[in-house]
Design a protein around this motif. Structure first.
Motif, PDB file in Angstrom:
ATOM      1  N   CYS A 115     -11.901 -89.517  72.865  1.00 62.93           N
ATOM      2  CA  CYS A 115     -11.712 -88.569  71.764  1.00 62.93           C
ATOM      3  C   CYS A 115     -11.492 -87.161  72.303  1.00 62.93           C
ATOM      4  CB  CYS A 115     -12.912 -88.598  70.829  1.00 62.93           C
ATOM      5  SG  CYS A 115     -14.469 -88.156  71.603  1.00 62.93           S
ATOM      6  N   ARG A 143     -17.503 -82.152  70.173  1.00 64.00           N
ATOM      7  CA  ARG A 143     -18.637 -82.556  69.356  1.00 64.00           C
ATOM      8  C   ARG A 143     -19.950 -82.124  70.007  1.00 64.00           C
ATOM      9  NH1 ARG A 143     -14.258 -85.190  69.104  1.00 64.00           N
ATOM     10  NH2 ARG A 143     -13.555 -86.085  67.168  1.00 64.00           N
ATOM     11  N   SER A 144     -20.898 -81.762  69.169  1.00 60.13           N
ATOM     12  CA  SER A 144     -22.201 -81.330  69.674  1.00 60.13           C
ATOM     13  C   SER A 144     -23.008 -82.532  70.153  1.00 60.13           C
ATOM     14  CB  SER A 144     -22.979 -80.606  68.569  1.00 60.13           C
ATOM     15  OG  SER A 144     -23.346 -81.538  67.556  1.00 60.13           O
ATOM     16  N   LEU A 145     -24.037 -82.253  70.933  1.00 53.85           N
ATOM     17  CA  LEU A 145     -24.922 -83.309  71.403  1.00 53.85           C
ATOM     18  C   LEU A 145     -25.578 -84.016  70.220  1.00 53.85           C
ATOM     19  CD1 LEU A 145     -26.383 -84.895  73.581  1.00 53.85           C
ATOM     20  CD2 LEU A 145     -28.000 -82.981  73.794  1.00 53.85           C
ATOM     21  N   THR A 165     -24.396 -84.438  67.197  1.00 54.15           N
ATOM     22  CA  THR A 165     -23.396 -85.313  66.577  1.00 54.15           C
ATOM     23  C   THR A 165     -23.236 -86.594  67.385  1.00 54.15           C
ATOM     24  OG1 THR A 165     -22.218 -83.453  65.590  1.00 54.15           O
ATOM     25  CG2 THR A 165     -20.961 -85.478  65.906  1.00 54.15           C
ATOM     26  N   LYS A 166     -23.218 -86.479  68.696  1.00 55.77           N
ATOM     27  CA  LYS A 166     -23.096 -87.661  69.557  1.00 55.77           C
ATOM     28  C   LYS A 166     -24.312 -88.566  69.404  1.00 55.77           C
ATOM     29  CE  LYS A 166     -20.467 -84.997  72.876  1.00 55.77           C
ATOM     30  NZ  LYS A 166     -20.441 -84.432  74.227  1.00 55.77           N
ATOM     31  N   ARG A 167     -25.494 -87.979  69.346  1.00 54.48           N
ATOM     32  CA  ARG A 167     -26.713 -88.780  69.151  1.00 54.48           C
ATOM     33  C   ARG A 167     -26.636 -89.572  67.845  1.00 54.48           C
ATOM     34  NH1 ARG A 167     -30.439 -83.883  71.166  1.00 54.48           N
ATOM     35  NH2 ARG A 167     -30.742 -84.557  73.330  1.00 54.48           N
ATOM     36  N   LEU A 175     -23.934 -90.501  66.271  1.00 51.04           N
ATOM     37  CA  LEU A 175     -22.925 -91.534  66.441  1.00 51.04           C
ATOM     38  C   LEU A 175     -23.518 -92.748  67.145  1.00 51.04           C
ATOM     39  CD1 LEU A 175     -20.006 -92.642  66.436  1.00 51.04           C
ATOM     40  CD2 LEU A 175     -19.671 -91.418  68.606  1.00 51.04           C
ATOM     41  N   TYR A 176     -24.228 -92.528  68.254  1.00 47.89           N
ATOM     42  CA  TYR A 176     -24.815 -93.640  69.005  1.00 47.89           C
ATOM     43  C   TYR A 176     -25.794 -94.424  68.131  1.00 47.89           C
ATOM     44  CZ  TYR A 176     -23.143 -90.762  72.924  1.00 47.89           C
ATOM     45  OH  TYR A 176     -22.387 -90.000  73.771  1.00 47.89           O
ATOM     46  N   SER A 234     -22.923 -97.623  74.697  1.00 45.69           N
ATOM     47  CA  SER A 234     -21.841 -96.797  74.170  1.00 45.69           C
ATOM     48  C   SER A 234     -21.396 -95.812  75.237  1.00 45.69           C
ATOM     49  CB  SER A 234     -22.303 -96.014  72.939  1.00 45.69           C
ATOM     50  OG  SER A 234     -22.685 -96.882  71.908  1.00 45.69           O
ATOM     51  N   LEU A 254     -18.794 -92.528  75.591  1.00 53.50           N
ATOM     52  CA  LEU A 254     -17.933 -91.558  74.922  1.00 53.50           C
ATOM     53  C   LEU A 254     -17.244 -90.721  75.997  1.00 53.50           C
ATOM     54  CD1 LEU A 254     -17.187 -90.297  72.132  1.00 53.50           C
ATOM     55  CD2 LEU A 254     -19.048 -88.694  72.526  1.00 53.50           C
ATOM     56  N   GLU A 257     -14.669 -87.686  76.502  1.00 56.87           N
ATOM     57  CA  GLU A 257     -14.004 -86.578  75.822  1.00 56.87           C
ATOM     58  C   GLU A 257     -12.986 -85.910  76.742  1.00 56.87           C
ATOM     59  OE1 GLU A 257     -16.948 -84.415  72.898  1.00 56.87           O
ATOM     60  OE2 GLU A 257     -17.782 -84.494  74.925  1.00 56.87           O
TER      61      GLU A 257
END
Length: 78
Positions: free
Chosen positions: A17, A21-23, A25-27, A29-30, A49, A51, A53
């Motif tokens: 991607c 994205r902020s940390l 937001t990633k948390r 998502l996971y 997972s 990711l 970037e």
């Protein structure tokens, strides 16, 4: 290394991607990935997972333009 009770249910989720994205937001998502796959019976410790970037200038979109030169019409900084 721990042995998985049901290794046939191991899932690797790989996402490429745009960067931004902020940390937090990633948390989220996971966690959502694990929750969604859990509904399919895949144990949470069987999910990995990844990711990856890349900056916008590393993406060629819309007929060969650098993504940083295109109005992508959504906010990546979340």
């Amino acid at each position: 290394m721990t042995h998985l009770a049901q290794p046939e249910y191991f899932s690797l989720i790989s996402i490429d991607c745009f960067a931004g994205r902020s940390l937090e937001t990633k948390r989220k998502l996971y966690q959502q990935i694990v929750a969604s796959l859990g509904k399919l019976g895949i144990p949470s410790d069987h999910i990995l997972s990844h990711l990856r970037e890349s900056p916008l200038e590393n993406w060629g979109i819309s007929g060969g333009q650098a993504a940083c030169d295109v109005n992508i019409d959504f906010n990546v900084e979340i």
